[in-house]
Design a protein around this motif. Structure first.
Motif, PDB file in Angstrom:
ATOM      1  N   THR A   9       5.289   7.370  -5.701  1.00 20.81           N
ATOM      2  CA  THR A   9       5.509   8.279  -4.567  1.00 20.81           C
ATOM      3  C   THR A   9       6.860   8.034  -3.893  1.00 20.81           C
ATOM      4  O   THR A   9       7.331   8.889  -3.140  1.00 20.81           O
ATOM      5  N   ARG A  11       1.095   3.580  -6.821  1.00 25.11           N
ATOM      6  CA  ARG A  11       1.527   3.573  -5.415  1.00 25.11           C
ATOM      7  C   ARG A  11       3.032   3.781  -5.282  1.00 25.11           C
ATOM      8  O   ARG A  11       3.492   4.464  -4.364  1.00 25.11           O
ATOM      9  N   TRP A  12       3.810   3.201  -6.195  1.00 21.68           N
ATOM     10  CA  TRP A  12       5.259   3.258  -6.065  1.00 21.68           C
ATOM     11  C   TRP A  12       5.880   4.535  -6.611  1.00 21.68           C
ATOM     12  O   TRP A  12       7.028   4.857  -6.275  1.00 21.68           O
ATOM     13  N   VAL A  23       4.720   1.520   1.329  1.00 19.77           N
ATOM     14  CA  VAL A  23       5.797   2.056   0.491  1.00 19.77           C
ATOM     15  C   VAL A  23       6.556   3.145   1.244  1.00 19.77           C
ATOM     16  O   VAL A  23       7.788   3.195   1.237  1.00 19.77           O
ATOM     17  N   THR A  71       0.845  -1.192   0.000  1.00 16.15           N
ATOM     18  CA  THR A  71       0.000   0.000   0.000  1.00 16.15           C
ATOM     19  C   THR A  71       0.881   1.244   0.000  1.00 16.15           C
ATOM     20  O   THR A  71       2.104   1.161   0.205  1.00 16.15           O
ATOM     21  N   ALA A  72       0.271   2.403  -0.196  1.00 18.47           N
ATOM     22  CA  ALA A  72       1.027   3.655  -0.187  1.00 18.47           C
ATOM     23  C   ALA A  72       1.726   3.864   1.153  1.00 18.47           C
ATOM     24  O   ALA A  72       2.874   4.327   1.218  1.00 18.47           O
ATOM     25  N   GLU A  73       1.045   3.506   2.248  1.00 14.61           N
ATOM     26  CA  GLU A  73       1.638   3.651   3.581  1.00 14.61           C
ATOM     27  C   GLU A  73       2.825   2.713   3.757  1.00 14.61           C
ATOM     28  O   GLU A  73       3.843   3.085   4.360  1.00 14.61           O
TER      29      GLU A  73
END
Length: 222
Positions: free
Chosen positions: A132, A129-130, A100, A96-98
């Motif tokens: 970021t 997502r990645w 990552v 997830t973004a968190e």
């Protein structure tokens, strides 16, 4: 100003890119000589780190304690090499973004680059997502694997990171067989078995640790 070391994170969708993870571990010593340190020295290490990052230990029949702190330990060890570092694990595609963000936090001081290899699944969500993780768009690389065999993917990945693969063969590595490229279901099964084998390696390591601890206790009590 000293040149900033780079951290290369490979996020592979299921497919030919799966060869990158075992190849990095297998050629760890040779890669260090080329100025690149693989964070993981075995598939079990990379699996444990990815499971920790993605919080998926229960899915693999593991305890949180089996993977706790693995990612930080790998990064801390690799820093001693003073080389650029590289890490690959297919499970990262589900992060997830968190998650990552947590992975990137441990890489403070490195210039983070992400390489996503396309595969059997749609990569758009993972790519979003990645991206970021990279401060600049040019540090996000998409390696199209359509029509490429694992050897070609490995060569292209090395070219991106900055090492040659002519002397870094793939003989004997899981996922290195080009014949599976036309069998999507077989590729998925190979990936599943590889992840399961890595999970079993983690469990065996823990059992061996407990066995040695018990042996020491018995010896001291004798």
């Amino acid at each position: 100003m000293a040149k900033k070391q780079k951290a290369w994170i490979h996020v592979g969708m299921p497919g030919a890119g799966d060869v990158v993870e075992p190849a990095l571990a297998h050629h760890h010593a040779a890669l260090v000589e080329l100025g690149v340190a693989s964070l993981a020295r075995s598939s079990a290490e990379s699996f444990r780190a990815a499971v920790e990052i993605t919080r998926s230990h229960k899915d693999w029949g593991l305890k949180r304690a089996d993977v706790e702190g693995q990612w930080t330990r790998l990064v801390r060890r690799a820093r001693k090499s003073r080389c650029d570092v590289v890490f690959s694990q297919p499970l990262l595609a589900t992060a997830t973004a968190e998650q990552v963000a947590l992975l990137v936090d441990a890489l403070a001081g490195y210039q983070v680059n992400v390489v996503l290899t396309t595969g059997l699944d749609d990569e758009s969500a993972a790519l979003a997502r990645w991206q970021t993780a990279c401060r600049k768009p040019e540090r996000l690389h998409v390696l199209e694997t359509d029509g490429l065999d694992p050897g070609q993917v490995w060569k292209a990945f090395g070219r991106l990171v900055g090492f040659g693969t002519a002397s870094l063969g793939l003989d004997g590595l899981p996922g290195a067989s080009a014949t599976l490229q036309t069998l999507p279901e077989a590729l998925r099964e190979v990936e599943r078995l590889a992840r399961r084998n890595a999970s079993l390696e983690v469990r065996l390591e823990e059992l061996d640790r407990k066995r040695r601890k018990l042996k020491r206790r018995l010896s001291s009590a004798a």
